[in-house]
Scaffold this motif. Structure first.
Motif, mmCIF file in Angstrom:
data_model
loop_
_atom_site.group_PDB
_atom_site.id
_atom_site.type_symbol
_atom_site.label_atom_id
_atom_site.label_comp_id
_atom_site.label_asym_id
_atom_site.label_seq_id
_atom_site.Cartn_x
_atom_site.Cartn_y
_atom_site.Cartn_z
ATOM 1 N N SER A 41 0.829 -1.069 0.050
ATOM 2 C CA SER A 41 0.040 0.134 -0.046
ATOM 3 C C SER A 41 0.804 1.354 -0.087
ATOM 4 N N VAL A 42 0.660 2.234 -1.054
ATOM 5 C CA VAL A 42 1.521 3.439 -1.130
ATOM 6 C C VAL A 42 0.862 4.195 -2.038
ATOM 7 N N PHE A 43 0.821 5.457 -1.810
ATOM 8 C CA PHE A 43 0.567 6.571 -2.603
ATOM 9 C C PHE A 43 1.891 7.105 -3.594
ATOM 10 N N THR A 44 1.624 7.391 -4.728
ATOM 11 C CA THR A 44 2.705 7.874 -5.698
ATOM 12 C C THR A 44 2.344 8.921 -6.220
ATOM 13 N N GLN A 45 3.328 10.077 -6.287
ATOM 14 C CA GLN A 45 2.981 11.354 -6.860
ATOM 15 C C GLN A 45 3.985 11.516 -8.116
ATOM 16 N N GLY A 68 5.495 10.176 -15.002
ATOM 17 C CA GLY A 68 4.394 11.371 -15.325
ATOM 18 C C GLY A 68 3.342 11.195 -14.804
ATOM 19 N N GLY A 69 2.637 12.230 -14.870
ATOM 20 C CA GLY A 69 1.305 12.085 -13.991
ATOM 21 C C GLY A 69 1.051 12.453 -12.473
ATOM 22 N N GLN A 70 -0.131 12.452 -12.070
ATOM 23 C CA GLN A 70 -0.319 12.933 -10.742
ATOM 24 C C GLN A 70 -0.237 12.167 -9.935
ATOM 25 N N ILE A 71 -1.102 12.126 -8.600
ATOM 26 C CA ILE A 71 -1.105 10.875 -7.654
ATOM 27 C C ILE A 71 -2.210 10.057 -7.887
ATOM 28 N N THR A 72 -1.450 8.915 -7.627
ATOM 29 C CA THR A 72 -2.259 7.446 -7.588
ATOM 30 C C THR A 72 -1.916 6.617 -6.532
ATOM 31 N N TYR A 73 -2.566 5.351 -6.316
ATOM 32 C CA TYR A 73 -2.671 4.600 -5.424
ATOM 33 C C TYR A 73 -2.238 3.110 -5.794
ATOM 34 N N ILE A 152 -7.840 -4.968 -9.950
ATOM 35 C CA ILE A 152 -8.456 -6.110 -10.234
ATOM 36 C C ILE A 152 -9.345 -6.605 -9.070
ATOM 37 N N ASP A 153 -8.921 -6.511 -7.809
ATOM 38 C CA ASP A 153 -9.687 -6.973 -6.556
ATOM 39 C C ASP A 153 -8.874 -6.609 -5.362
ATOM 40 N N MET A 154 -9.092 -5.108 -5.188
ATOM 41 C CA MET A 154 -8.587 -4.499 -4.145
ATOM 42 C C MET A 154 -9.113 -3.616 -3.056
ATOM 43 N N ASP A 155 -8.830 -2.929 -1.983
ATOM 44 C CA ASP A 155 -9.396 -2.308 -1.217
ATOM 45 C C ASP A 155 -9.466 -0.865 -1.931
ATOM 46 N N LEU A 156 -10.396 -0.115 -2.439
ATOM 47 C CA LEU A 156 -10.420 1.059 -3.176
ATOM 48 C C LEU A 156 -10.451 2.127 -2.096
ATOM 49 N N SER A 157 -10.808 1.910 -0.741
ATOM 50 C CA SER A 157 -11.273 3.092 0.005
ATOM 51 C C SER A 157 -9.947 4.202 0.008
ATOM 52 N N PRO A 158 -8.683 3.712 -0.097
ATOM 53 C CA PRO A 158 -7.829 4.883 0.015
ATOM 54 C C PRO A 158 -7.905 6.061 -0.975
ATOM 55 N N TYR A 159 -8.532 5.464 -2.225
ATOM 56 C CA TYR A 159 -8.565 6.403 -3.490
ATOM 57 C C TYR A 159 -9.378 7.861 -2.781
ATOM 58 N N LYS A 160 -10.287 7.662 -1.737
ATOM 59 C CA LYS A 160 -11.044 8.586 -1.119
ATOM 60 C C LYS A 160 -10.440 9.564 -0.478
ATOM 61 N N LEU A 161 -9.065 9.380 -0.297
ATOM 62 C CA LEU A 161 -7.868 10.486 0.185
ATOM 63 C C LEU A 161 -7.301 11.158 -0.783
ATOM 64 N N ILE A 162 -7.432 10.855 -1.892
ATOM 65 C CA ILE A 162 -6.836 11.716 -3.071
ATOM 66 C C ILE A 162 -7.811 12.071 -3.986
ATOM 67 N N ASN A 163 -7.215 13.011 -4.953
ATOM 68 C CA ASN A 163 -7.965 13.143 -6.461
ATOM 69 C C ASN A 163 -7.351 12.297 -7.231
#
Length: 203
Positions: A41-45, A68-73, A152-163
């Motif tokens: 589990s990690v966010f990358t910018q 390239g790109g912005q923040i993702t999980y 594929i099959d993951m916990d998507l809830s941390p995406y709520k912490l980012i745009n």
């Protein structure tokens, strides 16, 4: 001939350093490689990432990457495909490489009866406006590294912490929410690498 490497579950920074080392040490004859893995589990910018796209404090690490790109999980249950491709040798540009990766994901998802689309100006693959695959590359001396992430099959809830990818109110989805098919990571890896290898080989 593209070499396929299975890397398992990996720390982001460790595998990033491996990609940089591989890219810096390769020469004109070095075969291209595709690395298949998952991340803890990690966010990358990305390089142009803005701090305001992290919406609140979190215990999850936030790493400033050179892609390239912005923040993702990233997290287990998401397939990471790193594309170490000599696009200069192939005679294609970065936009073409991005297009090949996107089309490979689209072809894979069609095999699971998941209808997808692209969004102009927003690399990745989408299902009814929700993002299912993110994409970010780095090019050094005409060679790419980094690549794609497919949920594929993951916990998507941390995406709520980012745009996600810098887009406010962008919904994120995953294959397990969109198909009744049994999802086997080993099969998805084979299918996606087959599509991607075929596109790259035909350029």
């Amino acid at each position: 001939m593209i070499q396929i490497r299975e890397k398992g579950l990996q720390d982001y920074t460790t595998i990033w350093k491996e990609m940089v080392s591989f890219t810096n040490s390769r020469n004109a004859e070095t075969p291209d490689e595709i690395w298949l893995l998952e991340h803890y589990s990690v966010f990358t910018q990305g390089l142009t990432g803005r701090s305001e796209n992290l919406l609140e404090e979190t215990d999850i690490s936030v790493i400033q990457s050179d892609r390239g790109g912005q923040i993702t999980y990233h997290a287990p249950g998401q397939l990471i495909v790193y594309c170490l491709i000599d696009i200069k040798r192939l005679g294609i540009g970065i936009k073409k490489m991005v297009s090949l990766i996107e089309q490979s994901i689209i072809d894979l998802l069609e095999e699971y009866s998941i209808s997808t689309h692209k969004v102009s100006g927003a690399p990745g693959v989408y299902v009814d406006g929700s993002k299912i695959a993110a994409l970010g590359l780095k090019v050094r001396h005409g060679r790419t590294y980094h690549g794609l992430s497919l949920n594929i099959d993951m916990d998507l809830s941390p995406y709520k912490l980012i745009n996600p990818c810098g887009f406010r109110d962008l919904n994120v989805t995953q294959m397990s929410n969109l198909t009744d098919n049994t999802l086997k990571l080993s099969e998805i890896k084979k299918q996606l690498t087959r599509h991607l290898s075929n596109y790259v080989s035909r350029t």
